[in-house]
Design a protein around this motif. Sequence first.
Motif, PDB file in Angstrom:
ATOM      1  N   GLN A 125      -3.386  -6.704   0.411  1.00 28.37           N
ATOM      2  CA  GLN A 125      -3.619  -7.851  -0.483  1.00 28.37           C
ATOM      3  C   GLN A 125      -3.896  -7.415  -1.917  1.00 28.37           C
ATOM      4  OE1 GLN A 125      -7.675  -9.802  -0.076  1.00 28.37           O
ATOM      5  NE2 GLN A 125      -7.701  -8.580   1.820  1.00 28.37           N
ATOM      6  N   ASN A 126      -3.526  -8.306  -2.834  1.00 29.34           N
ATOM      7  CA  ASN A 126      -3.817  -8.129  -4.250  1.00 29.34           C
ATOM      8  C   ASN A 126      -4.789  -9.214  -4.711  1.00 29.34           C
ATOM      9  OD1 ASN A 126      -1.914  -5.928  -4.736  1.00 29.34           O
ATOM     10  ND2 ASN A 126      -0.313  -7.473  -4.441  1.00 29.34           N
ATOM     11  N   LYS A 127      -5.387  -8.988  -5.848  1.00 32.36           N
ATOM     12  CA  LYS A 127      -6.396  -9.914  -6.361  1.00 32.36           C
ATOM     13  C   LYS A 127      -5.830 -11.313  -6.576  1.00 32.36           C
ATOM     14  CE  LYS A 127     -10.088 -10.196  -9.831  1.00 32.36           C
ATOM     15  NZ  LYS A 127     -10.721  -9.494 -10.995  1.00 32.36           N
ATOM     16  N   ASP A 128      -4.543 -11.404  -6.956  1.00 26.74           N
ATOM     17  CA  ASP A 128      -3.926 -12.719  -7.251  1.00 26.74           C
ATOM     18  C   ASP A 128      -3.453 -13.442  -5.991  1.00 26.74           C
ATOM     19  OD1 ASP A 128      -1.715 -11.256  -6.507  1.00 26.74           O
ATOM     20  OD2 ASP A 128      -0.614 -11.533  -8.386  1.00 26.74           O
ATOM     21  N   GLY A 129      -3.721 -12.845  -4.813  1.00 27.16           N
ATOM     22  CA  GLY A 129      -3.339 -13.488  -3.558  1.00 27.16           C
ATOM     23  C   GLY A 129      -1.971 -13.069  -3.043  1.00 27.16           C
ATOM     24  N   SER A 130      -1.237 -12.296  -3.833  1.00 31.42           N
ATOM     25  CA  SER A 130       0.033 -11.763  -3.340  1.00 31.42           C
ATOM     26  C   SER A 130      -0.254 -10.601  -2.390  1.00 31.42           C
ATOM     27  CB  SER A 130       0.929 -11.306  -4.497  1.00 31.42           C
ATOM     28  OG  SER A 130       0.322 -10.221  -5.190  1.00 31.42           O
ATOM     29  N   VAL A 131       0.760 -10.201  -1.638  1.00 27.53           N
ATOM     30  CA  VAL A 131       0.592  -9.133  -0.649  1.00 27.53           C
ATOM     31  C   VAL A 131       1.739  -8.143  -0.804  1.00 27.53           C
ATOM     32  CG1 VAL A 131       0.572  -8.588   1.826  1.00 27.53           C
ATOM     33  CG2 VAL A 131      -0.592 -10.646   0.992  1.00 27.53           C
ATOM     34  N   ASN A 132       1.395  -6.881  -1.023  1.00 27.07           N
ATOM     35  CA  ASN A 132       2.419  -5.846  -1.073  1.00 27.07           C
ATOM     36  C   ASN A 132       3.009  -5.644   0.324  1.00 27.07           C
ATOM     37  OD1 ASN A 132       1.869  -5.407  -3.802  1.00 27.07           O
ATOM     38  ND2 ASN A 132       0.291  -3.885  -3.343  1.00 27.07           N
ATOM     39  N   LEU A 133       4.247  -5.215   0.381  1.00 27.71           N
ATOM     40  CA  LEU A 133       4.902  -4.983   1.669  1.00 27.71           C
ATOM     41  C   LEU A 133       4.928  -3.496   1.997  1.00 27.71           C
ATOM     42  CD1 LEU A 133       7.965  -7.384   1.355  1.00 27.71           C
ATOM     43  CD2 LEU A 133       6.043  -7.622   2.950  1.00 27.71           C
ATOM     44  N   PRO A 134       4.659  -3.110   3.245  1.00 27.45           N
ATOM     45  CA  PRO A 134       4.834  -1.710   3.642  1.00 27.45           C
ATOM     46  C   PRO A 134       6.251  -1.245   3.311  1.00 27.45           C
ATOM     47  CG  PRO A 134       3.728  -2.945   5.381  1.00 27.45           C
ATOM     48  CD  PRO A 134       4.176  -3.948   4.362  1.00 27.45           C
ATOM     49  N   THR A 135       6.371  -0.034   2.842  1.00 26.65           N
ATOM     50  CA  THR A 135       7.668   0.490   2.397  1.00 26.65           C
ATOM     51  C   THR A 135       8.737   0.361   3.475  1.00 26.65           C
ATOM     52  OG1 THR A 135       6.511   2.059   0.955  1.00 26.65           O
ATOM     53  CG2 THR A 135       8.826   2.507   1.439  1.00 26.65           C
ATOM     54  N   VAL A 136       8.368   0.626   4.738  1.00 21.08           N
ATOM     55  CA  VAL A 136       9.370   0.627   5.817  1.00 21.08           C
ATOM     56  C   VAL A 136       9.932  -0.764   6.087  1.00 21.08           C
ATOM     57  CG1 VAL A 136       8.471   2.695   6.945  1.00 21.08           C
ATOM     58  CG2 VAL A 136       7.561   0.435   7.592  1.00 21.08           C
ATOM     59  N   LEU A 137       9.230  -1.802   5.667  1.00 18.09           N
ATOM     60  CA  LEU A 137       9.701  -3.169   5.925  1.00 18.09           C
ATOM     61  C   LEU A 137      10.518  -3.749   4.771  1.00 18.09           C
ATOM     62  CD1 LEU A 137       6.579  -4.831   7.616  1.00 18.09           C
ATOM     63  CD2 LEU A 137       8.570  -3.777   8.712  1.00 18.09           C
ATOM     64  N   GLN A 138      10.458  -3.118   3.616  1.00 21.36           N
ATOM     65  CA  GLN A 138      11.126  -3.681   2.444  1.00 21.36           C
ATOM     66  C   GLN A 138      12.634  -3.860   2.619  1.00 21.36           C
ATOM     67  OE1 GLN A 138       9.832  -1.397  -0.988  1.00 21.36           O
ATOM     68  NE2 GLN A 138       7.669  -1.787  -0.526  1.00 21.36           N
ATOM     69  N   PRO A 139      13.346  -2.934   3.289  1.00 24.30           N
ATOM     70  CA  PRO A 139      14.784  -3.161   3.495  1.00 24.30           C
ATOM     71  C   PRO A 139      15.090  -4.385   4.351  1.00 24.30           C
ATOM     72  CG  PRO A 139      14.231  -0.847   3.833  1.00 24.30           C
ATOM     73  CD  PRO A 139      12.941  -1.587   3.736  1.00 24.30           C
ATOM     74  N   TYR A 140      14.130  -4.811   5.173  1.00 23.11           N
ATOM     75  CA  TYR A 140      14.324  -5.967   6.040  1.00 23.11           C
ATOM     76  C   TYR A 140      13.860  -7.263   5.371  1.00 23.11           C
ATOM     77  CZ  TYR A 140      14.709  -2.129   9.328  1.00 23.11           C
ATOM     78  OH  TYR A 140      15.062  -0.952   9.945  1.00 23.11           O
ATOM     79  N   MET A 141      13.386  -7.134   4.119  1.00 20.38           N
ATOM     80  CA  MET A 141      12.931  -8.294   3.343  1.00 20.38           C
ATOM     81  C   MET A 141      13.735  -8.405   2.052  1.00 20.38           C
ATOM     82  SD  MET A 141      10.355  -9.932   4.875  1.00 20.38           S
ATOM     83  CE  MET A 141       9.398 -10.731   3.583  1.00 20.38           C
ATOM     84  N   SER A 142      15.018  -8.062   2.136  1.00 14.99           N
ATOM     85  CA  SER A 142      15.940  -8.135   0.984  1.00 14.99           C
ATOM     86  C   SER A 142      15.460  -7.298  -0.182  1.00 14.99           C
ATOM     87  CB  SER A 142      16.123  -9.597   0.542  1.00 14.99           C
ATOM     88  OG  SER A 142      16.589 -10.391   1.619  1.00 14.99           O
ATOM     89  N   GLY A 143      14.759  -6.201   0.128  1.00 15.38           N
ATOM     90  CA  GLY A 143      14.301  -5.290  -0.916  1.00 15.38           C
ATOM     91  C   GLY A 143      13.057  -5.728  -1.633  1.00 15.38           C
ATOM     92  N   LYS A 144      12.458  -6.842  -1.242  1.00 14.92           N
ATOM     93  CA  LYS A 144      11.224  -7.303  -1.893  1.00 14.92           C
ATOM     94  C   LYS A 144      10.101  -6.294  -1.653  1.00 14.92           C
ATOM     95  CE  LYS A 144      10.206 -11.718  -1.734  1.00 14.92           C
ATOM     96  NZ  LYS A 144       9.968 -13.121  -1.315  1.00 14.92           N
ATOM     97  N   THR A 145       9.274  -6.090  -2.668  1.00 11.01           N
ATOM     98  CA  THR A 145       8.155  -5.162  -2.552  1.00 11.01           C
ATOM     99  C   THR A 145       6.836  -5.866  -2.282  1.00 11.01           C
ATOM    100  OG1 THR A 145       7.795  -5.194  -4.951  1.00 11.01           O
ATOM    101  CG2 THR A 145       9.278  -3.469  -4.056  1.00 11.01           C
ATOM    102  N   LYS A 146       6.826  -7.175  -2.506  1.00  9.86           N
ATOM    103  CA  LYS A 146       5.626  -7.948  -2.188  1.00  9.86           C
ATOM    104  C   LYS A 146       6.005  -9.394  -1.966  1.00  9.86           C
ATOM    105  CE  LYS A 146       4.020  -8.859  -6.948  1.00  9.86           C
ATOM    106  NZ  LYS A 146       2.865  -8.695  -7.870  1.00  9.86           N
ATOM    107  N   ILE A 147       5.097 -10.138  -1.335  1.00  9.76           N
ATOM    108  CA  ILE A 147       5.306 -11.555  -1.082  1.00  9.76           C
ATOM    109  C   ILE A 147       4.132 -12.349  -1.644  1.00  9.76           C
ATOM    110  CG2 ILE A 147       6.735 -11.249   0.966  1.00  9.76           C
ATOM    111  CD1 ILE A 147       4.248 -11.665   2.707  1.00  9.76           C
TER     112      ILE A 147
END
Length: 434
Positions: A412-434
């Motif tokens: 989690q980040n202070k603004d409520g966004s969430v970083n993605l584990p590196t291994v999952l990023q290819p399965y999330m269209s390359g997104k690094t956080k949600i």
Amino acid sequence: MLDIRYIRQNPELVAEKSKQKGYPVDILKLLELDEQRRQLLAEVEDLRAKRNELASELKSKKPGPDKIEQGRKLRDQLDKVAKRLAPIDEQYLVRLKAVPNMPETDVPVGTSEDDNKVAKQWGDKPKFDFKPKNHWEIAEARGWIDKERAAKVAGSRFAYIKGDLARLQFALIQWAIEKLTDEKIIKKILSESGVAASSKPFIPIVPPAMIHTDVYEAMDRLEPSDDRYKVGTDDDNLWLQGSAEHTLGPMYMKEILKSEDLPIRYLGYATSFRREAGSYGKDAEGIFRMHQFDKLEMESFTGPNDGRNEHLFLIAIQEHLMRQLKLPYQVLLKCTADIGKPNARGVDLEAWLPGQSAYRETHTADYMTDYQTRRLGTKVKSGAEEVVFAHTNDATAIALGRTMIAIIENYQNKDGSVNLPTVLQPYMSGKTKI
């Protein structure tokens, strides 16, 4: 269930270990019924042999009145013995089924989950320059979970999973399936762990969501039935499974597997259902403990000599996946009172949840030996003639809801966004956080 021959040879040990697991069964009464049953079975076999002998004799000549009378007496005697046997056989089976599986020698003796032993901890707990939130505070604010509207539709303990969180669930599924069906990854995990096991990959499978009562009972997973959902009418005789292994374990009931086909490894995806009666507090918040949840579950069939190593291998897989996700965790060796009736050994993995400042269960690994297969009739042909009962293991690959909780809270980040584990990023269209 246990082999009655083992119980005959070790009555005091079986009584002691059963009590340690919280099942104070009367072994002496069981053995008394066993002796009565064996004597009556011997009488039945003797009478049947005499009837068969008489029948063979009468095939070659016309029966006289004395032979007809002899046949009638044998039939009556057999009926009487069978009537004496029936209630004893029923009581015997009830008491035999009540005896739990024997714990492995390294299982800690304990009276509750408080006596479980931490075997290992891995990973650095994340440090934040703000007070970390619970997953539900973040997910509800971001519109990822909606329990209020789900309650209107299905009641409490249900949720709509939406948006990026739904995408994250499917990313976890695809990632885990890709890894566990790749023999190169399996070999890497074996090399990392030092466990001696086959490098055979898993077969993805979607099992039935429902299970017949007698099969559920044979798996020894129906109780406590208050936690299960019965569906349809009594004639339907069906329950919703509480985890994928409940319907994966009986796949080969009343079958003999070939030793060269082992191990048989399945990676099952299922939406599962439990009432979760009695849970409360923080567990009722968010999606930690739900009536409906999704999991990827590993189920394995081996010969007796490979069962324990297979158990250790499944734990190594769980650790590998958690390390790839970079989620801090600890490994618990569960005590006698917490491993469960059909288990010989049980291990939990618990992820660190910063929002709760505690480790919470995300994975479990259960070694059953031949306790389930003995009732199911699942056997292995070993060698030229020998037929033995298979050993089974089941273990969580990914508990999707709880793994997403761990990702939300640890990334989690202070603004409520969430970083993605590196291994999952290819399965999330390359997104690094949600």
